[in-house]
Design a protein around this motif. Structure first.
Motif, mmCIF file in Angstrom:
data_model
loop_
_atom_site.group_PDB
_atom_site.id
_atom_site.type_symbol
_atom_site.label_atom_id
_atom_site.label_comp_id
_atom_site.label_asym_id
_atom_site.label_seq_id
_atom_site.Cartn_x
_atom_site.Cartn_y
_atom_site.Cartn_z
ATOM 1 N N GLN A 128 0.820 -1.218 0.000
ATOM 2 C CA GLN A 128 0.000 0.000 0.000
ATOM 3 C C GLN A 128 0.854 1.269 0.000
ATOM 4 N N PHE A 129 2.180 1.121 0.191
ATOM 5 C CA PHE A 129 3.051 2.282 0.212
ATOM 6 C C PHE A 129 4.035 2.195 -0.956
ATOM 7 N N ARG A 151 -0.303 9.229 5.894
ATOM 8 C CA ARG A 151 -0.940 8.871 4.634
ATOM 9 C C ARG A 151 -1.757 10.022 4.062
ATOM 10 N N ILE A 152 -1.473 10.353 2.802
ATOM 11 C CA ILE A 152 -2.227 11.374 2.067
ATOM 12 C C ILE A 152 -3.242 10.656 1.182
ATOM 13 N N ASP A 153 -4.485 11.134 1.218
ATOM 14 C CA ASP A 153 -5.552 10.531 0.403
ATOM 15 C C ASP A 153 -5.594 9.018 0.625
ATOM 16 N N ARG A 154 -5.841 8.655 1.853
ATOM 17 C CA ARG A 154 -5.796 7.243 2.248
ATOM 18 C C ARG A 154 -6.818 6.420 1.460
ATOM 19 N N PRO A 185 -4.367 1.429 -2.761
ATOM 20 C CA PRO A 185 -5.209 0.309 -2.321
ATOM 21 C C PRO A 185 -4.362 -0.943 -2.142
ATOM 22 N N ARG A 186 -4.823 -1.826 -1.317
ATOM 23 C CA ARG A 186 -4.113 -3.085 -1.090
ATOM 24 C C ARG A 186 -3.984 -3.845 -2.408
#
Length: 812
Positions: A118-119, A141-144, A220-221
């Motif tokens: 996710q990162f 986190r930006i715009d999670r 997203p994952r």
């Protein structure tokens, strides 16, 4: 911990420039059942780090996966020597996986991220240069891209940690962070679950490490399902709250006890002298109705009847309270005689013993200075002393509750349970149940259970220990309860349900709002009220010197006092004396606050504030004493000479405070304040309160008339009130009662008698009595107070003479 925020848009150098800097990095990837994403995570990490650093390693920590995660990582490690696999023997938890990875890292910089991809690790481009200036670089986190529930839980958790721990990190659980290896060892988490991040940042703040917050991209994952669920919330809270309690709120070192040198015995002697001077002088004044009259008469009847099982009032069973208080009063009567001062000796002695055990155990858990100052503040509080001299049960209950909780705390302080202290606590609880019923146990169990859980004490009582405790406590209390139920079958339902649970749940008896005990406590704690806000600030301050001054034992006192105040606030029926059991822990906390302020340098704002408030409180005492003596004189509670003396004293005291205002230290201010508090408390409890009793007594007769009534068989009739002091002072086992609406019954009581003594409530006029009596009955005045009037009714030989006597007396 210095937290700075950096923007992800800041251009801090190209990838090439970063690589040439010679940066070496260990990247930790915790993974549990991530077979669908682990290969992508390793490949992305390898690609990014090749461009960003000169040397690196990718450490995948398999936390007991049951799928092919470990197999895939092992295959990648064979192909790429920079990939390493660390396997946990079983699924221990996210924090344990991080800890294992951190310990395996070999480079000066250590980063971690999750294995769910996710990162975007390209974000390290602008994080790595910041690591040269900060001990920790933390992403937010930006715009999670997580689901709504996950984002809500994360927001709630971040808000809670910021509130409880004081963390200034925007996104404490963001899984992209960089640490310096030499700083990491000192902040490694003890928690094995998702609390690990919070714990590390709390430790970092305590150690003063510098932190920068950096916005990072979130995706997203890649595949699979998140391992975080709603059910992780209770487990995380289960870890968060004890950590906050023991590492943030009460993280100070235990204070050594002093019990064998001259300082201890000097403080003990001074404290006992002051306590004795305030509690025991001038206890002999008329009983104040209704409580004192009732609680004196019941043990008198118990002693004269020889029935020590069933408490009785006016020869009728009185089942509101258990018998311990009555037993002690009856014993005092047997030794000293049935007098008002002998009755008041029991609550006064209970208050005295409460001060003694507070000082003794306060010394053991907080140190001598805190114990002395706290116990002294308690005995110089107006409410504690006045209630201690008042004939009510609450002082005795306070002693037994305090003894049970202090000894229980002693029993769990160590590697294993200390049975001698534990059994002594059980005996004290049993005596408390014999004093006021199950409330003694209800005030004891919750704070102790809460402390054992939140402090993670190693010697917390087992089920077996609790079973033994219950057996001992019941062994002390149960015999009487069995005996009274056998005699009075209605006792069980009346006492336990109607008088205890019913009064707590729905009774309108003494109904008060929830916040009632806030002003009630301030009144009880007079004259120390202005120093309560600094005490609260001391208890919650995140300043390192103040945090280090709060030992875990102080937390136990906070739980004790907090539960007591909260429990009684929930009750429908409320009276100010109910919260007396909260006074000992609050007093010790207050004493520790004063001790800490005395030890701090003058630069601390809280110490300056306390000094100012102490001076203001001294002024308020002088003004209150000045006004109070004038009011007391207006109420005929002081003579003109006493008024002049009091006004002169408080005026001089006010002038002295002004003179020393700019010359004294905080310690001198406390001494002056304590001296003024002593004078105020002594005057109020030993002079004004007895004068009130004299003016508002129900029965105040000349000795020869009192003896005449005692030695006669003439009936005694109470009208309008059921005074307990009437049979007590007149030594009558049976008196008659007539309410204000049934005065026509008076004729019936007198017709067939040689006369009757009548005690009239102040609301009943003499004219109303005269109207309900035949003209053949004469009325003689015996005593008149603001509470009641005592008259003698008797038949007159001549109707005319009787009428004249009656009329003449009324006009008189």
């Amino acid at each position: 911990m210095d937290v700075t925020e950096a923007s992800s848009e800041t251009n801090l150098g190209s990838l090439k420039q970063t690589e040439e800097s010679g940066t070496e990095l260990s990247l930790v990837l915790p993974a549990w059942n991530e077979e669908e994403t682990i290969l992508q995570a390793i490949q992305e990490a390898d690609t990014a780090l090749q461009l960003l650093v000169s040397n690196y390693e990718v450490i995948v920590v398999d936390d007991g996966s049951t799928d092919r995660t470990a197999e895939i990582v092992r295959a990648q490690a064979e192909l790429n020597p920079r990939v390493r696999l660390v396997q946990q023997p079983r699924n221990i938890g996210y924090g344990a996986a991080l800890k294992a990875g951190f310990r395996s890292a070999k480079y000066k910089l250590v980063a971690f991220t999750d294995a769910d991809c996710q990162f975007n690790l390209a974000n390290l481009e602008y994080m790595l240069p910041l690591s040269k200036h900060y001990d920790i670089v933390s992403g937010y986190r930006i715009d999670r891209k997580d689901p709504l529930l996950r984002r809500f839980l994360s927001w709630g958790y971040n808000t809670l940690t910021q509130f409880l721990i004081g963390s200034r990190i925007r996104d404490v659980d963001c899984a992209l962070k960089i640490f310096h290896r030499d700083k990491l060892d000192s902040i490694l988490p003890e928690a094995d679950n998702f609390f690990a991040n919070t714990e590390m940042f709390s430790k970092a703040e305590n150690q003063g490490l510098s932190v920068v917050d950096v916005g990072v991209q979130h995706r997203p994952r890649a595949a699979g399902e998140s391992k975080v669920s709603f059910w992780d919330v209770p487990q995380t809270l289960k870890t968060l709250l004890p950590f906050w309690w023991t590492r943030v709120l009460f993280s100070g070192k235990p204070q050594p006890a002093t019990n064998s040198n001259k300082h201890f015995w000097g403080a003990f002697a001074l404290l006992m002298l002051v306590t004795g001077m305030l509690l025991f002088p001038n206890l002999s004044y008329p009983l104040i109705e209704p409580d004192e009259g009732r609680y004196a008469e019941i043990p008198r009847e118990m002693l004269t009847s020889g029935d020590w099982i069933t408490p009785k009032l006016h020869n009728e069973p009185y089942l509101d309270k258990p018998p311990m208080f009555y037993w002690l009063c009856a014993t005092s009567f047997r030794i000293f005689g049935a007098t008002d001062w002998a009755a008041r000796l029991v609550p006064a002695m209970a208050a005295f013993l409460t001060v003694l055990v507070t000082f003794f155990f306060g010394n053991r858990i907080l140190g001598l200075k805190s114990a002395f100052l706290g116990s002294l503040a308690m005995v110089l509080s107006l409410g504690f002393v006045c209630l201690g001299r008042f004939l009510i049960i609450d002082s005795l209950l306070t002693f037994f509750v305090a003894l049970s909780l202090f000894t229980a705390y002693e029993s769990i302080m160590g590697e294993k349970l200390k049975w001698s202290w534990w059994l002594l606590s059980a005996v004290a609880s049993g005596l408390g149940m014999l004093t006021k019923g199950p409330i003694a146990f209800l005030l004891f169990v919750p704070p102790l259970l809460a402390y054992c859980w939140i402090s993670k004490t190693k010697s917390k009582p087992t089920l077996k220990a609790w079973g033994v405790y219950a057996l001992v406590a019941l062994g002390v209390a149960a015999p009487w309860y069995i005996a009274i139920i056998a005699r009075e079958p209605r006792f069980a339902h009346y006492f336990f349900w109607e008088n205890n649970f019913g009064r707590f749940l729905y009774s309108q008896h003494h109904s008060q709002p929830f916040w009632f005990y806030l002003p009630a406590f301030i009144v009880i704690w007079v004259p120390w009220g202005l120093l309560l806000p600094p005490l609260v600030l001391f208890l919650v301050s995140r300043s390192a010197p103040l945090r280090n001054a709060r030992p875990l034992s102080l937390g136990f006192l906070v739980l004790w006092a907090g539960w007591c105040l909260f429990f009684f606030s929930l009750s429908k029926g409320k009276l100010a004396p109910y919260i007396l059991p909260a006074i000992p822990p609050i007093a010790l906390a207050f004493g520790h606050f004063l001790s800490t302020m005395d030890n701090l340098t003058e630069k601390f704002s809280l110490k300056k504030t306390s000094h100012i408030l102490c001076e203001k409180s001294a002024y308020i005492i002088c003004i209150a004493g000045f006004i109070g003596c004038i009011v007391a004189y207006a109420l005929q509670l002081k003579s003109p000479f006493e008024l002049c003396l009091a006004v002169g004293f408080w005026s001089v005291a006010f002038a002295v405070i002004i003179f020393f205002r700019k010359k004294n230290s905080l310690r001198v201010s406390y001494v002056l304040f304590a001296l003024l508090a002593f004078v105020l408390t002594f005057d109020s409890s030993s002079h004004i309160l007895p004068a009130w009793g004299e003016n508002y007594a129900a029965v105040r007769l000349p000795p020869h008339i009192k003896n005449q009534i005692i030695h006669s068989d003439t009936p005694v009739i109470s009208c309008g009130q059921d005074w307990g002091s009437v049979p007590f002072y007149l030594q009558r086992d049976k008196t008659q009662n007539v309410n204000a609406q049934s005065l026509d019954q008076l004729k019936q009581h007198v017709d067939d008698q040689a006369g009757a003594y009548l005690i009239l409530d102040h609301n009943i006029t003499l004219e109303s009595v005269r109207k309900n009596l035949p003209p053949t009955i004469a009325i003689d005045l015996l005593s008149n107070t603001r509470k009641a009037t005592v008259v003698f009714l008797h038949f007159s030989k001549e109707k005319k003479t009787a009428s004249k006597q009656s009329v003449g007396w009324v006009t008189h």
